[in-house]
Each structure stands twice: as C-alpha cells, then as structure tokens.
Motif scaffolding. Structure first.
Motif, PDB file in Angstrom:
ATOM      1  N   VAL A 156       0.440  -1.453   0.008  1.00  0.00           N
ATOM      2  CA  VAL A 156       0.014   0.165   0.025  1.00  0.00           C
ATOM      3  C   VAL A 156       0.802   1.308  -0.121  1.00  0.00           C
ATOM      4  CG1 VAL A 156      -1.808   1.112   1.252  1.00  0.00           C
ATOM      5  CG2 VAL A 156      -1.931  -0.935   1.144  1.00  0.00           C
ATOM      6  N   LEU A 157       0.632   2.367  -1.166  1.00  0.00           N
ATOM      7  CA  LEU A 157       1.645   3.519  -0.837  1.00  0.00           C
ATOM      8  C   LEU A 157       0.973   4.387   0.324  1.00  0.00           C
ATOM      9  CD1 LEU A 157       2.274   3.374  -4.771  1.00  0.00           C
ATOM     10  CD2 LEU A 157       3.768   2.576  -2.925  1.00  0.00           C
ATOM     11  N   ILE A 158       1.877   4.789   0.638  1.00  0.00           N
ATOM     12  CA  ILE A 158       0.995   5.974   1.400  1.00  0.00           C
ATOM     13  C   ILE A 158       2.106   7.329   1.616  1.00  0.00           C
ATOM     14  CG2 ILE A 158       0.347   6.783   4.029  1.00  0.00           C
ATOM     15  CD1 ILE A 158       0.417   3.955   4.603  1.00  0.00           C
ATOM     16  N   PRO A 159       1.696   8.092   1.276  1.00  0.00           N
ATOM     17  CA  PRO A 159       2.735   9.561   0.718  1.00  0.00           C
ATOM     18  C   PRO A 159       2.684  10.317   2.213  1.00  0.00           C
ATOM     19  CG  PRO A 159       0.682   9.977  -0.594  1.00  0.00           C
ATOM     20  CD  PRO A 159       0.770   8.519  -0.111  1.00  0.00           C
ATOM     21  N   THR A 160       3.582  10.116   2.740  1.00  0.00           N
ATOM     22  CA  THR A 160       4.082  10.878   4.167  1.00  0.00           C
ATOM     23  C   THR A 160       4.284  12.818   3.811  1.00  0.00           C
ATOM     24  OG1 THR A 160       6.768  10.978   3.707  1.00  0.00           O
ATOM     25  CG2 THR A 160       5.586   9.124   4.720  1.00  0.00           C
ATOM     26  N   PRO A 161       3.627  13.183   5.284  1.00  0.00           N
ATOM     27  CA  PRO A 161       3.460  12.995   5.759  1.00  0.00           C
ATOM     28  C   PRO A 161       2.255  12.205   5.566  1.00  0.00           C
ATOM     29  CG  PRO A 161       4.515  15.002   6.459  1.00  0.00           C
ATOM     30  CD  PRO A 161       3.732  14.626   4.978  1.00  0.00           C
ATOM     31  N   TYR A 162       2.002  11.316   6.868  1.00  0.00           N
ATOM     32  CA  TYR A 162       0.565  10.725   6.976  1.00  0.00           C
ATOM     33  C   TYR A 162      -0.425  10.384   8.098  1.00  0.00           C
ATOM     34  CZ  TYR A 162       4.132   6.980   8.751  1.00  0.00           C
ATOM     35  OH  TYR A 162       4.819   6.417   8.963  1.00  0.00           O
ATOM     36  N   TRP A 163      -1.816  10.534   7.890  1.00  0.00           N
ATOM     37  CA  TRP A 163      -1.761  10.455   9.208  1.00  0.00           C
ATOM     38  C   TRP A 163      -1.949   8.606   9.317  1.00  0.00           C
ATOM     39  CZ3 TRP A 163      -6.141   6.598  10.133  1.00  0.00           C
ATOM     40  CH2 TRP A 163      -7.084   7.063  11.310  1.00  0.00           C
TER      41      TRP A 163
ATOM     42  N   HIS B 226       1.671  -4.654   3.588  1.00  0.00           N
ATOM     43  CA  HIS B 226       3.189  -3.634   3.956  1.00  0.00           C
ATOM     44  C   HIS B 226       2.723  -2.385   3.192  1.00  0.00           C
ATOM     45  CE1 HIS B 226       7.299  -3.292   4.272  1.00  0.00           C
ATOM     46  NE2 HIS B 226       7.517  -2.405   2.900  1.00  0.00           N
ATOM     47  N   PRO B 227       2.992  -1.779   4.153  1.00  0.00           N
ATOM     48  CA  PRO B 227       2.798  -0.675   3.621  1.00  0.00           C
ATOM     49  C   PRO B 227       4.174   0.086   3.772  1.00  0.00           C
ATOM     50  CG  PRO B 227       3.024  -0.167   6.339  1.00  0.00           C
ATOM     51  CD  PRO B 227       3.546  -1.873   5.542  1.00  0.00           C
ATOM     52  N   VAL B 228       3.919   1.009   2.091  1.00  0.00           N
ATOM     53  CA  VAL B 228       5.240   1.996   2.099  1.00  0.00           C
ATOM     54  C   VAL B 228       5.261   3.633   1.717  1.00  0.00           C
ATOM     55  CG1 VAL B 228       6.494   1.780  -0.444  1.00  0.00           C
ATOM     56  CG2 VAL B 228       5.561  -0.276   0.100  1.00  0.00           C
ATOM     57  N   PHE B 229       6.350   3.696   2.453  1.00  0.00           N
ATOM     58  CA  PHE B 229       6.238   5.158   2.777  1.00  0.00           C
ATOM     59  C   PHE B 229       6.813   5.707   1.745  1.00  0.00           C
ATOM     60  CE2 PHE B 229       5.525   3.059   7.220  1.00  0.00           C
ATOM     61  CZ  PHE B 229       4.026   3.548   7.422  1.00  0.00           C
ATOM     62  N   VAL B 230       5.868   7.256   0.939  1.00  0.00           N
ATOM     63  CA  VAL B 230       6.452   7.602  -0.302  1.00  0.00           C
ATOM     64  C   VAL B 230       6.994   9.332   0.490  1.00  0.00           C
ATOM     65  CG1 VAL B 230       6.472   8.313  -2.791  1.00  0.00           C
ATOM     66  CG2 VAL B 230       5.598   6.252  -2.236  1.00  0.00           C
ATOM     67  N   GLN B 231       8.093   9.814   0.629  1.00  0.00           N
ATOM     68  CA  GLN B 231       7.955  11.024   0.969  1.00  0.00           C
ATOM     69  C   GLN B 231       8.291  12.039   0.193  1.00  0.00           C
ATOM     70  OE1 GLN B 231       9.747  11.022   4.849  1.00  0.00           O
ATOM     71  NE2 GLN B 231       9.115  13.196   4.220  1.00  0.00           N
ATOM     72  N   THR B 232       7.310  12.530   0.343  1.00  0.00           N
ATOM     73  CA  THR B 232       6.859  13.855  -0.343  1.00  0.00           C
ATOM     74  C   THR B 232       7.920  15.373   0.752  1.00  0.00           C
ATOM     75  OG1 THR B 232       4.960  15.376   1.588  1.00  0.00           O
ATOM     76  CG2 THR B 232       4.100  13.341   0.030  1.00  0.00           C
TER      77      THR B 232
ATOM     78  N   PHE C 150       4.280  19.600   0.142  1.00  0.00           N
ATOM     79  CA  PHE C 150       4.384  17.765   1.039  1.00  0.00           C
ATOM     80  C   PHE C 150       2.846  17.108   0.555  1.00  0.00           C
ATOM     81  CE2 PHE C 150       4.511  20.138   4.876  1.00  0.00           C
ATOM     82  CZ  PHE C 150       6.116  19.706   5.374  1.00  0.00           C
ATOM     83  N   LYS C 151       3.554  17.351  -0.986  1.00  0.00           N
ATOM     84  CA  LYS C 151       2.417  16.787  -1.960  1.00  0.00           C
ATOM     85  C   LYS C 151       2.893  15.366  -2.779  1.00  0.00           C
ATOM     86  CE  LYS C 151       0.027  20.544  -3.841  1.00  0.00           C
ATOM     87  NZ  LYS C 151      -0.997  20.916  -4.131  1.00  0.00           N
ATOM     88  N   VAL C 152       2.503  14.129  -3.437  1.00  0.00           N
ATOM     89  CA  VAL C 152       3.273  13.836  -3.984  1.00  0.00           C
ATOM     90  C   VAL C 152       3.117  13.231  -5.406  1.00  0.00           C
ATOM     91  CG1 VAL C 152       1.029  11.177  -4.028  1.00  0.00           C
ATOM     92  CG2 VAL C 152       3.950  10.833  -3.998  1.00  0.00           C
ATOM     93  N   THR C 153       3.969  13.053  -6.313  1.00  0.00           N
ATOM     94  CA  THR C 153       3.872  13.040  -7.732  1.00  0.00           C
ATOM     95  C   THR C 153       3.939  11.769  -8.310  1.00  0.00           C
ATOM     96  OG1 THR C 153       6.005  13.325  -8.228  1.00  0.00           O
ATOM     97  CG2 THR C 153       5.251  15.204  -7.496  1.00  0.00           C
ATOM     98  N   VAL C 154       3.596  11.481  -9.024  1.00  0.00           N
ATOM     99  CA  VAL C 154       3.407  10.427 -10.520  1.00  0.00           C
ATOM    100  C   VAL C 154       4.600   9.737 -10.260  1.00  0.00           C
ATOM    101  CG1 VAL C 154       2.775   9.638 -12.469  1.00  0.00           C
ATOM    102  CG2 VAL C 154       0.938  11.072 -11.068  1.00  0.00           C
TER     103      VAL C 154
END
Length: 392
Positions: A118-125, A138-144, A150-154
C-alpha cells in the motif's frame, strides 16, 4: 500467556498518547494547553442532538439496525454525494461504520492479502500504516517534500510501485499538513492508478473544511474510470463537530462495500442507532453550522499562522484545509540542543506547558503538529509560550 506478534509490533497512536499525557498533567494541577487532538471545540449542533434524543424517546434507537447502516441514512449519503461530489451513487455503494477510522480498517481488511503493498505518501495520518500491517499488508511510505507542499507526484508513485502494489492512500485536505491537491494533480494521479489497476483509498474527511478561497476536489469526481477505481472514506466527525458520535461511511464499488460490511458484521455489528439518527439529521438538516465553524477555523488559521511563523526556529507552510499547522522545527531543535523531535515536544510540554504532537508518528521526524481546533485565546497563549520557550 504471551501477546500476539500482531499487537506487539503495533505503535500506539501518537495523537492519543500526547492527549493522554496532557490530560494526566492537567489532573496533577499543571497549567497545560493542549493542541493535540483533531477535534472541533464546538458542541454538536442542537438540531443534531435533538434528533438523537427523539430517536431514543420514541424507541427507534432501542434496536439493532442493518449492519451497514440505516437505509434512510444511506439514502441521505446518496443525496449528499449528488450535492457535494456531483455524481450519482446507489445505496448498495454505501456502508456506514463506527467512525471513519473503522471504515478504513474494514477497507484494508477487505482488499489486502498478505504481502500486498500500500503506497502511503508522507507525512501521513498515524493509523494508516498500522492498519495495513494488521491486514498483513506492507505499507510503502513515499516521502513528499515541503518544497512541493507535501504533495506526492506521479513520478514518485511510479518509482515506489512494484508488482505487489495494490492500493494508494490519498488524503486531501491532509492530516497533518492541511494541503490540498489540485484537480490537475488528482487527475494525473487517478489516471496513473487506473492504468496500473491500483485501488485509490480517498480519505476525504476534511473535504468541507477549506479556507481562503481554496477548493476541495474529490478525486472520485474526475472521471468514471477513476471513480470505479476509488473507495471514498468520509464521516460526520469533523464537519459537524461529532467526534464522539463515531459515525463514518465508505462509498465505492458494491463488491468492496459488501465485503467491508461483512467485516463489520463479525466485529461491531451496526453502528450505534442513536448516533445514526443524529448523523441523518446532520446530513439532511441545516448546513449553516458547518459554514459558521469553517469560518471560525479560517479566522483562527489566519490569526495564528503569522504568529507561529515568528517563533524562532519554527518554519511553517500555511495550510489550505483541515485544522492543523505542521511546522518544521529542525532549526528550533538545533537552537535548544535537541536531535529527536519526540524529546523536543516532551520538553515543550514539561517546560512551556504546551502539548503538541511529535511528527515522528506521521513519518516526519523534523516536524510537530498542532491543532487549531480550539479557542482563539488558548491558541494565542500557546504560541506566546512557544516563543518564550524558544527565546529563553
């Protein structure tokens, strides 16, 4: 007897832990200002309270309801989507749960198999990652970055994607940053997810709390293809000052929604009946209090943001929605001689009497979160204390 491996590797919610610590110090007689919980300080509007009381007094709240929610409440959600999302849904696309948090849990339990990512952009709840792990995913954290609000890109999502990627979590407006994705940004992300058959979990709980001319765009409203790929999580807690009532809901594909209802049927059964009748009134009754609360939050943000920006070492981007400020405190920690943000927030609590939430639990070890969902006098005094603490 030993505890399960599942619970042993779970982290305590940092927001709840911070709030509990603040309450404990208050109970000891300490003068503590708590900016921890994401909880409106307004009472639930009177018309909503009265609807619950009426349901209790006439006996409607005395019995089980359908596990997935009162039919009339689901119909109100259908009407809400037509009004605020701009598209039609059917009642079999709706399930009501004991809070939006439990809606998230039933979603993950319904779609995640062991090893799914599961892709989870950070910061995250704070609960996203632990809930994924409870479902054996498995959480996969994508650092913004702050440079990109703080916004993730494609491009970042594609770099993090593997053949096990099943879900993307998207929270706009964001907890903890308060940032909002534009329609163009969402369309690019939505089309990327559709092309790769990745489910989108859209956490829209703060969608009606936006400020200073900014707009909330539901990703599910952008195209039929994106809509089919998306499950929306929402609820009445934030917009209607109903955190204690615990009513959330999910909207999406009927097969996923039915699976989520099956999970609820074996865990909570139906949400509390009286709370459901209150939520029905919230959605169908006057919306004036929603706007008055939104205006109050906007005034607090516009007042407190420039004051917080003057605190030495606190660098903060002005949020567009929700009710949080999420300053970077790397320089502040250096000034005070700290290298760990959790220790830094503890020092602020003990020495300044201001309870904040460590950014570590949000995947942001250089930030702290403070909620402006409290009265203006408390906010001003809290920022004054932070400034005094940094200048001492």
């Amino acid at each position: 007897m030993t505890l399960s491996k599942r619970v042993l590797k779970m982290e305590e919610s940092v927001t709840l832990a911070a709030a509990a610590r603040a309450k404990a110090l208050k109970a000891q007689g300490r003068d503590i200002l708590s900016l921890t919980l994401g909880e409106p300080d307004f009472p639930t509007p009177k018309n909503i309270q009265e609807a619950a009381v009426a349901a209790i007094e006439d006996g409607r709240a005395s019995f089980y309801t359908v596990t997935s929610g009162l039919p009339e409440l689901k119909e109100a959600i259908v009407q809400h989507f037509a009004a605020y999302y701009g598209y039609a849904i059917e009642p079999n696309q709706v399930t009501v749960a004991t809070g939006a948090k439990f809606s998230l849990y039933t979603f993950f339990m319904s779609v995640i198999d062991p090893g799914d990512e599961v892709l989870i952009p950070t910061p995250y709840w704070v609960s996203y990652g632990d809930q994924v792990e409870m479902a054996e995913g498995h959480p996969v954290f994508v650092q913004t970055t702050e440079a990109h609000d703080f916004k993730v890109t494609v491009e970042q999502l594609e770099a993090a994607r593997t053949d096990r990627t099943k879900v993307l979590v998207l929270n706009s407006p964001s907890n903890p940053t308060g940032m909002i994705y534009s329609a163009e940004e969402l369309r690019a992300i939505g089309n990327w997810a559709v092309d790769r058959n990745i489910l989108i979990l859209a956490d829209d709980i703060y969608g009606r709390l936006v400020y200073n001319g900014h707009e909330f765009t539901p990703i599910s409203s952008l195209s039929e293809d994106i809509r089919r790929q998306t499950v929306v999580i929402n609820g009445v807690s934030k917009s209607y000052a109903m955190t204690g009532w615990r009513i959330g809901y999910a909207v999406g594909r009927p097969d996923i929604i039915a699976a989520m209802g099956k999970i609820a049927g074996q865990t909570t059964s139906n949400p509390t009946a009286a709370a459901q009748y209150a939520a029905l009134e919230a959605l169908k009754g006057s919306q004036d209090t929603v706007e008055s609360m939104r205006q109050a939050f906007e005034e607090r943000l516009n007042t407190i943001y420039p004051l917080l920006a003057q605190v030495p070492g606190f660098e903060v981007i002005k949020p567009q929605g929700a009710f949080y400020l999420f300053p970077n405190v790397k320089k502040a920690m250096e000034i005070k001689g700290y290298t760990d943000v959790t220790e830094f927030t503890t020092a602020i609590l003990e020495e300044a009497g201001v309870a904040l939430v460590t950014g570590a639990g949000f995947g942001a070890p250089e930030n702290v979160r403070l909620s402006y969902a409290t009265d203006m006098a408390t906010l001003k005094e809290a920022v004054r204390r932070l400034k005094e603490f940094m200048e001492s």
